[in-house]
Every structure is written in C-alpha cells, then in structure tokens.
Design a protein around this motif. Sequence first.
Motif, PDB file in Angstrom:
ATOM      1  N   SER A  73      -0.814   8.143  -3.265  1.00 39.42           N
ATOM      2  CA  SER A  73      -1.614   6.996  -3.671  1.00 39.42           C
ATOM      3  C   SER A  73      -2.902   7.492  -4.317  1.00 39.42           C
ATOM      4  CB  SER A  73      -1.943   6.125  -2.459  1.00 39.42           C
ATOM      5  OG  SER A  73      -2.826   6.826  -1.589  1.00 39.42           O
ATOM      6  N   PRO A  74      -3.608   6.629  -5.069  1.00 36.91           N
ATOM      7  CA  PRO A  74      -4.883   7.052  -5.654  1.00 36.91           C
ATOM      8  C   PRO A  74      -5.888   7.540  -4.611  1.00 36.91           C
ATOM      9  CG  PRO A  74      -4.129   5.035  -6.687  1.00 36.91           C
ATOM     10  CD  PRO A  74      -3.201   5.295  -5.549  1.00 36.91           C
ATOM     11  N   GLU A  75      -5.798   7.003  -3.393  1.00 36.37           N
ATOM     12  CA  GLU A  75      -6.711   7.410  -2.336  1.00 36.37           C
ATOM     13  C   GLU A  75      -6.437   8.840  -1.853  1.00 36.37           C
ATOM     14  OE1 GLU A  75      -6.860   3.434  -3.151  1.00 36.37           O
ATOM     15  OE2 GLU A  75      -5.058   4.461  -2.359  1.00 36.37           O
ATOM     16  N   GLN A  76      -5.280   9.363  -2.185  1.00 37.23           N
ATOM     17  CA  GLN A  76      -4.926  10.735  -1.794  1.00 37.23           C
ATOM     18  C   GLN A  76      -5.274  11.756  -2.870  1.00 37.23           C
ATOM     19  OE1 GLN A  76      -0.762   9.197  -0.335  1.00 37.23           O
ATOM     20  NE2 GLN A  76      -1.032  11.279   0.468  1.00 37.23           N
ATOM     21  N   PRO A 126      -4.351  11.411   3.096  1.00 39.88           N
ATOM     22  CA  PRO A 126      -5.540  10.556   2.959  1.00 39.88           C
ATOM     23  C   PRO A 126      -6.746  11.084   3.728  1.00 39.88           C
ATOM     24  CG  PRO A 126      -3.586   9.222   3.357  1.00 39.88           C
ATOM     25  CD  PRO A 126      -3.173  10.645   3.552  1.00 39.88           C
ATOM     26  N   ALA A 166       5.015  11.580  -3.741  1.00 40.73           N
ATOM     27  CA  ALA A 166       4.385  10.281  -3.519  1.00 40.73           C
ATOM     28  C   ALA A 166       2.928  10.494  -3.129  1.00 40.73           C
ATOM     29  CB  ALA A 166       5.117   9.509  -2.429  1.00 40.73           C
ATOM     30  N   GLN A 219      -0.970   9.076 -10.131  1.00 41.50           N
ATOM     31  CA  GLN A 219       0.031   8.624  -9.168  1.00 41.50           C
ATOM     32  C   GLN A 219       1.392   8.467  -9.847  1.00 41.50           C
ATOM     33  OE1 GLN A 219      -0.711   4.690  -7.600  1.00 41.50           O
ATOM     34  NE2 GLN A 219       0.781   4.921  -5.947  1.00 41.50           N
ATOM     35  N   ARG A 265      -6.837   8.359 -11.565  1.00 47.94           N
ATOM     36  CA  ARG A 265      -6.099   8.642 -10.331  1.00 47.94           C
ATOM     37  C   ARG A 265      -4.851   7.762 -10.220  1.00 47.94           C
ATOM     38  NH1 ARG A 265      -9.077   7.439  -5.814  1.00 47.94           N
ATOM     39  NH2 ARG A 265     -10.913   6.611  -6.870  1.00 47.94           N
ATOM     40  N   GLN A 266      -4.954   6.548 -10.698  1.00 48.02           N
ATOM     41  CA  GLN A 266      -3.766   5.681 -10.715  1.00 48.02           C
ATOM     42  C   GLN A 266      -2.715   6.202 -11.697  1.00 48.02           C
ATOM     43  OE1 GLN A 266      -5.909   2.079 -11.670  1.00 48.02           O
ATOM     44  NE2 GLN A 266      -5.890   1.361  -9.545  1.00 48.02           N
TER      45      GLN A 266
END
Length: 473
Positions: free
Chosen positions: A179-182, A341, A177, A168, A164-165
């Motif tokens: 983030s890994p959390e998305q 998120p 844009a 990104q 996931r990173q």
Amino acid sequence: MLTPTFFISRDSGGSLVEQIVNAVANRIDDKLLRTGARMPSIRQFADEQEVSRFTVVEAYDRLVAKGYLESRRGAGFFVRERASMLNNVPTTAQIAPVTQNLDVVWLVRNMFRQLPPQKMPGSGVLPHDWLDGELVANGLRSISRLNQNLLLHYGTQQGFLPLRQQLQLKMAELEIAASPEQIVMTSGVTQGLDLVAREFTQPGDTIFVDDPAWFLMFGSFAILGTKVIGIPRLHDGPDVAKLAELAALHKPKLYIINSVLHNPTSTSLSAAKAFQVLKAAEEHDFMIVEDDVYCDMHPGPAVQAATRIAALDQLNRVIYLGGFSKTLAANLRVGFIATSPELAIRLADRKMLSTLTTTEIGERVVYKILSEGHYRKHVDRIRVKLDGVRDDITKRLEQQGMKVDYRTPAGMFLWTETGCDTNKLTEKAMEQGYLLAPGSLFSPSQLPSTKMRINIAAMSDPGVWEFLKREIN
C-alpha cells in the motif's frame, strides 16, 4: 614539456573554462601532473583542444589564482607546490606522503568527474545519449507551471502520495503487494540502504553482502562501524551453503542482495535460490534487503529467469528498494523503500531526523513520467539498445583475451576475467583519461583481483579498445 590528456565536452553544461580548470586541478590533486611540470603553451593547448586562446588564458589565470599553477615570465606556466601556498598548512616535509590508493572512494570520486561517458567503461550509469533528457525536461516544465506555492514548501514525510500510489501499481506487476503507506520515498537507493542499516545495526554488528557486489555499500557500512562479510555469488544467486554456514557463525542483522540483474554480473536469482535465501533468513533471524534498482532493465522471465524474494515474502522479512537513477536521470535522486507498515513509519521518522523530507519536485517529475505511460516505452528502448550491443561487446572482449564469466541475456554489465591485476590496469587507464572499475573494489576484502566490470553502453570509444588490446594482449 608535459602534454596531459584532457577531454572537453560542448554538451556537459559547464563552460569550457570551468572544464579546463577542473580537469587540470583534478590531475594535479591526483599527482598525475607533478610539481614543476611545464604546462602546454596557450597556443598549443588551444590548438589541441580546439578552443580559443582566450579560453585557455582565462583557465590558466584561474588556476594561478587557485594556487595550482605559477606563471614564469618568458617561460610559461608550471605546476605549483600548493602546500607552500596555503596559510597554516603543514609542508610536505611535515606530513606523511599521500598515496592515491584505489579504493571505493577513489572510484566514486572519479565517476563524478567531467569525463565523457564513452571514456568511462567502469561507470555505473548509462551515457546521456542513451537516456531521454527531453522526457525529464518536459516533466520539469510541467511542474514549473503548477501553483508556485506547491514548489516552495517541504514535501511530505513519506513522499509525494500520488507517486507512492503509482508505485503501488508498479509493484503489483511484480507480484509484490504494498500500500502507499508501506512506501517511503528516498534520495535514491543509496539513502534507502543507509536508513535501513542505521535502523537495524549497531557498531560491531554484521551485514552480509554478495561477493562481488555494489562497492559503495562497503564504505558506507564501514562508517557505521559494522562488519561487512561477502557471500559468494554464483550464476543463479548466492552460494546458499556458504550463506547458512556464515549466518550460523556471525549472526548477521541484514543481507543486502541484488536479486535481479546483479551488479556487477547481470545475473538474476532463480526461484530455488530465492526460497533457500528466505529460509536461511528465517532460520537465522536476519532481514533481507532486496535492491532492485535495475528492475526495469530486465526483459521478463521469458528471456531470463528472475525471482524477487519480496514477491515470496510479501514484505515481512524482506525490505524492497527501488529507484530511477539508472533509467531516467541520476540527478533526480528519486528512490523508495517498501516494507511493513510499522517499519515504514520508523524509517520515515529516521529520514526526517537526518535529512527532513525528500525533494517533491523530483518526485512529481517521476510521477508524471510514470503516470502518463512514457516510462514503459522509454525503458523498452533502453533494453533494445543494450541487446543491440551486448553480444558484439562480449565477442570483442574475448578477442582481446578477456573472458566473460556469465553470458547473460540482459543487463548493462559484464563481469570479466582479464588475466592481469586490474588495479594496475586501472591506474594506467586513468593516466590516459579512461575510467575502469577493477574487481578489487567489488569485494568486501578489497584484495587485488583480475576481474573487472564493463559497462557495455560505455564502450564506443576506439581508444578504450586500443588500450585494452595493448595492455591485456
């Protein structure tokens, strides 16, 4: 004596016996081999397919055991009436006859048969020799050397964090844009679409798709009880006037769109159309689901203009989907959803409730390929190979009397006008062992069509060209 067409591959991974059994059984199930038809003799079959007689004997014996064939002493092997062989199953006189209509399920089922890729110009994947099996194998070997405990537990809820990173960074190159959390990893784009549809719709709700569009969605959404409506696709994106008109009338919950290298036309969305689609979504309050599975086959704006709606919206009203089945290996089943998120958490929960976690082994393999820089070179080679055949395939199709609707400089598909009913054309092709993709399957209406999708990477078999010349001219 009936001599059916069979295709035996030494490179498929399955034994020759299994391939023969599956090929014969499939043809009997599809009524291409009729009850009572005599099969080729063991010697004839072995000679035609260049296999040993022992292989044919074992295959025929297995087919007899499965109830597909019967052996008549001194006469040979014959196709058997299977219904009468099964306990507690009505005979054909007690049930309505089954017709083999061409529909979404028909095409999906036949795409998963063991036909050689060059005999499937209607398929949606690249032939094996266009991909890099060693690249995937190296990734698997690397994963196998890890601490074994890492391979035995479930994955994490949203998917392998290092991947996931890495995604990104990949999305940042597209000016999205996230983030890994998305990001939520999925079992291919197919699961991503299913999760999103289940999150946003109830039976009776409306989903918009392009027309033409990827056929698998139609059957999937129909199972959910939703109404699927097509928006006409033009050379630079959807017909936005029709989109606005239908949105006002039907109040859709979702609009599924291929912005880049649309399946089946290989067209891409212009910047003007992207703004207009986003504006319509805001005005009529529906979510846009941007399926970008062909992302890495696109050469960039210098060659073909393309705008991703997610880059304009930054994942507020747009849910972005991607994956690697088209460029690495369909069997890896590694895809992802990028969204807000809050929605990412809800979709991850929904995924856990339906299938638990996705397979971390495949995600680790994709991470290794991406993070070590091999992927970029690999997709560059794919684009070069596609560029090397596109113009020639287009020219040859036009010489056969077909018309290519959109002459695009990228992608793996051509959307063609044949001038004949492609359902009937497809039925004839299947009888001869070739899989085509008729235009009717790419429209929610499923009406007969003279259109057909061509996979330019799967047009190397001379028999395909001979068939098209004979049937279209």
